[in-house]
Design a protein around this motif. Sequence first.
Motif, PDB file in Angstrom:
ATOM      1  N   ARG A   5       6.035  -8.937   3.857  1.00  0.00           N
ATOM      2  CA  ARG A   5       4.836  -9.467   4.486  1.00  0.00           C
ATOM      3  C   ARG A   5       3.825  -9.920   3.436  1.00  0.00           C
ATOM      4  NH1 ARG A   5       1.877  -6.665   9.599  1.00  0.00           N
ATOM      5  NH2 ARG A   5       3.940  -7.136  10.435  1.00  0.00           N
ATOM      6  N   ASN A   6       3.166 -11.023   3.710  1.00  0.00           N
ATOM      7  CA  ASN A   6       2.154 -11.580   2.815  1.00  0.00           C
ATOM      8  C   ASN A   6       1.021 -10.577   2.621  1.00  0.00           C
ATOM      9  OD1 ASN A   6       0.383 -13.147   1.377  1.00  0.00           O
ATOM     10  ND2 ASN A   6       0.141 -14.724   2.940  1.00  0.00           N
ATOM     11  N   SER A   7       0.781 -10.182   1.379  1.00  0.00           N
ATOM     12  CA  SER A   7      -0.263  -9.200   1.082  1.00  0.00           C
ATOM     13  C   SER A   7      -1.655  -9.750   1.340  1.00  0.00           C
ATOM     14  CB  SER A   7      -0.152  -8.733  -0.371  1.00  0.00           C
ATOM     15  OG  SER A   7       1.065  -8.049  -0.581  1.00  0.00           O
ATOM     16  N   SER A   8      -1.780 -11.060   1.412  1.00  0.00           N
ATOM     17  CA  SER A   8      -3.073 -11.660   1.745  1.00  0.00           C
ATOM     18  C   SER A   8      -3.509 -11.237   3.143  1.00  0.00           C
ATOM     19  CB  SER A   8      -2.982 -13.188   1.659  1.00  0.00           C
ATOM     20  OG  SER A   8      -4.210 -13.784   1.990  1.00  0.00           O
ATOM     21  N   VAL A   9      -2.562 -11.164   4.056  1.00  0.00           N
ATOM     22  CA  VAL A   9      -2.867 -10.725   5.421  1.00  0.00           C
ATOM     23  C   VAL A   9      -3.238  -9.244   5.424  1.00  0.00           C
ATOM     24  CG1 VAL A   9      -1.946 -10.443   7.762  1.00  0.00           C
ATOM     25  CG2 VAL A   9      -1.349 -12.473   6.420  1.00  0.00           C
ATOM     26  N   GLU A  10      -2.530  -8.456   4.597  1.00  0.00           N
ATOM     27  CA  GLU A  10      -2.844  -7.027   4.498  1.00  0.00           C
ATOM     28  C   GLU A  10      -4.230  -6.824   3.878  1.00  0.00           C
ATOM     29  OE1 GLU A  10      -0.617  -4.908   6.007  1.00  0.00           O
ATOM     30  OE2 GLU A  10       0.158  -6.896   6.476  1.00  0.00           O
ATOM     31  N   MET A  11      -4.586  -7.675   2.924  1.00  0.00           N
ATOM     32  CA  MET A  11      -5.926  -7.620   2.343  1.00  0.00           C
ATOM     33  C   MET A  11      -6.975  -7.933   3.401  1.00  0.00           C
ATOM     34  SD  MET A  11      -7.977  -7.141  -0.166  1.00  0.00           S
ATOM     35  CE  MET A  11      -7.030  -7.152  -1.685  1.00  0.00           C
ATOM     36  N   LEU A  12      -6.656  -8.884   4.286  1.00  0.00           N
ATOM     37  CA  LEU A  12      -7.580  -9.209   5.372  1.00  0.00           C
ATOM     38  C   LEU A  12      -7.789  -8.005   6.283  1.00  0.00           C
ATOM     39  CD1 LEU A  12      -9.303 -11.229   6.937  1.00  0.00           C
ATOM     40  CD2 LEU A  12      -7.221 -12.015   8.094  1.00  0.00           C
ATOM     41  N   ARG A  13      -6.735  -7.250   6.551  1.00  0.00           N
ATOM     42  CA  ARG A  13      -6.862  -6.031   7.352  1.00  0.00           C
ATOM     43  C   ARG A  13      -7.855  -5.068   6.701  1.00  0.00           C
ATOM     44  NH1 ARG A  13      -2.408  -4.906  10.973  1.00  0.00           N
ATOM     45  NH2 ARG A  13      -0.596  -6.240  10.603  1.00  0.00           N
ATOM     46  N   SER A 253       1.736  -7.631  -3.087  1.00  0.00           N
ATOM     47  CA  SER A 253       1.284  -6.464  -3.833  1.00  0.00           C
ATOM     48  C   SER A 253       1.690  -5.210  -3.068  1.00  0.00           C
ATOM     49  CB  SER A 253      -0.234  -6.503  -4.016  1.00  0.00           C
ATOM     50  OG  SER A 253      -0.716  -5.256  -4.472  1.00  0.00           O
ATOM     51  N   ASN A 254       2.548  -4.425  -3.662  1.00  0.00           N
ATOM     52  CA  ASN A 254       2.977  -3.183  -3.014  1.00  0.00           C
ATOM     53  C   ASN A 254       1.803  -2.237  -2.791  1.00  0.00           C
ATOM     54  OD1 ASN A 254       5.697  -3.902  -2.871  1.00  0.00           O
ATOM     55  ND2 ASN A 254       6.120  -3.143  -4.934  1.00  0.00           N
ATOM     56  N   ALA A 260      -2.982  -0.808   3.165  1.00  0.00           N
ATOM     57  CA  ALA A 260      -3.198  -1.379   4.498  1.00  0.00           C
ATOM     58  C   ALA A 260      -2.579  -0.514   5.602  1.00  0.00           C
ATOM     59  CB  ALA A 260      -2.634  -2.793   4.559  1.00  0.00           C
ATOM     60  N   LYS A 261      -1.525   0.231   5.274  1.00  0.00           N
ATOM     61  CA  LYS A 261      -0.886   1.101   6.268  1.00  0.00           C
ATOM     62  C   LYS A 261      -1.798   2.232   6.724  1.00  0.00           C
ATOM     63  CE  LYS A 261       3.913   0.327   4.805  1.00  0.00           C
ATOM     64  NZ  LYS A 261       5.126   0.951   4.231  1.00  0.00           N
ATOM     65  N   HIS A 262      -2.828   2.523   5.924  1.00  0.00           N
ATOM     66  CA  HIS A 262      -3.708   3.652   6.234  1.00  0.00           C
ATOM     67  C   HIS A 262      -5.066   3.233   6.805  1.00  0.00           C
ATOM     68  CE1 HIS A 262      -1.008   6.567   4.298  1.00  0.00           C
ATOM     69  NE2 HIS A 262      -0.842   5.672   3.351  1.00  0.00           N
ATOM     70  N   VAL A 263      -5.317   1.916   6.983  1.00  0.00           N
ATOM     71  CA  VAL A 263      -6.635   1.494   7.476  1.00  0.00           C
ATOM     72  C   VAL A 263      -6.878   1.951   8.915  1.00  0.00           C
ATOM     73  CG1 VAL A 263      -6.846  -0.494   5.947  1.00  0.00           C
ATOM     74  CG2 VAL A 263      -5.789  -0.786   8.184  1.00  0.00           C
ATOM     75  N   PHE A 264      -5.797   2.172   9.652  1.00  0.00           N
ATOM     76  CA  PHE A 264      -5.899   2.660  11.018  1.00  0.00           C
ATOM     77  C   PHE A 264      -6.672   3.974  11.060  1.00  0.00           C
ATOM     78  CE2 PHE A 264      -3.573   5.096  14.437  1.00  0.00           C
ATOM     79  CZ  PHE A 264      -4.192   4.458  15.496  1.00  0.00           C
TER      80      PHE A 264
END
Length: 346
Positions: A5-13, A253-254, A260-264
């Motif tokens: 998955r694109n890390s840019s989207v994870e950064m947005l999260r 970016s790993n 991002a998995k923990h922003v919830f």
Amino acid sequence: MKKERNSSVEMLRILAMLGIVIMHTNGPAMERGLESVFVWTQIENGIFNAGVSIFVLISGYFGIRRSAQKLIELESTVILYAVLSALVGCYFGKASILNIIKSFIPISTNCYWFISCYIVLMVFSPYINKAIDLMNEPQHRQLIILMSAVFLIAPTVLYYSVLGGGGKNVINMLLLYFLGSYIRKYSLSEKFDKKVLLKILITTTVLNVLLNSLISIATGGKPHIPFARDCSIFIVIEAVALMMLFMKVEFHSNFINRVAKHVFAVYLFEGAFRKIIQNVVFDYSIYEGEWCWPLVNIAIALIAMLSCLSIDVLAQWILRPFRKAALKVLGGIIKISQKSSFITRA
């Protein structure tokens, strides 16, 4: 090979969640109607209130997949933080025993409106996704336009929403889910270049802040944000433009993906954690009337977010064996049910 998955989207999260925490931290000052935070309140709400919409749009883009494992992971995480938050509130005299009891059934009692709605979407996701697959582009587009007219444009123009709650409901989330899936299915982001998206983002944000400011001044000066609600067309356009902008930046970016998995968990526990800071460490609200409040606001939000992210690493490790046991029990129940059904048919 599975595409990363694109890390840019994870950064947005991550950034969207930070914006949500900043808003929550400034919430009490906004409620008190302090003149000193008027401008800051309009700016941060005009920008950061798109956070929730961004999360649902991303879910619609990638699709929600229902599974027993995901439901157990989600439910166990919500229960853990709901109980911890209730205990923190009870300790500081801001919650009751009833709140603690309700925290053990957080989805049913709507402890977190977003999570309750998200669970509903997950439960019905096989049927929603099937409907999306079966719709052609005109049907998909017409559905989004009709839902937007009723649940976004009408509340923006008339203020009142047929569903109430300022867009914090499952129907508005379903609309965003359909919109996110449309962006993916018909490659909508490829039809807009970065400059156009940036112009759309800036224009809607400026209009949002300006209109909210004018309404607030006209109604007595207390910060009022009708155009920054979840049911505002301005907020949804901002969210769409932001998501498509970030999708145009491709990198991996790993570290960012893991964070991002923990922003919830940040959404679930940041309120309780800020209570701990305010009651045990120092009362940051004394700065609400000062020129430096926006900086303090951002700093507290960052501290709360980083702390919740760190706490969740440990929390997920603790929950792992309980989830395995729950899955095993559930698997056993399914096997017994299937066996019973086979015997009955025989």
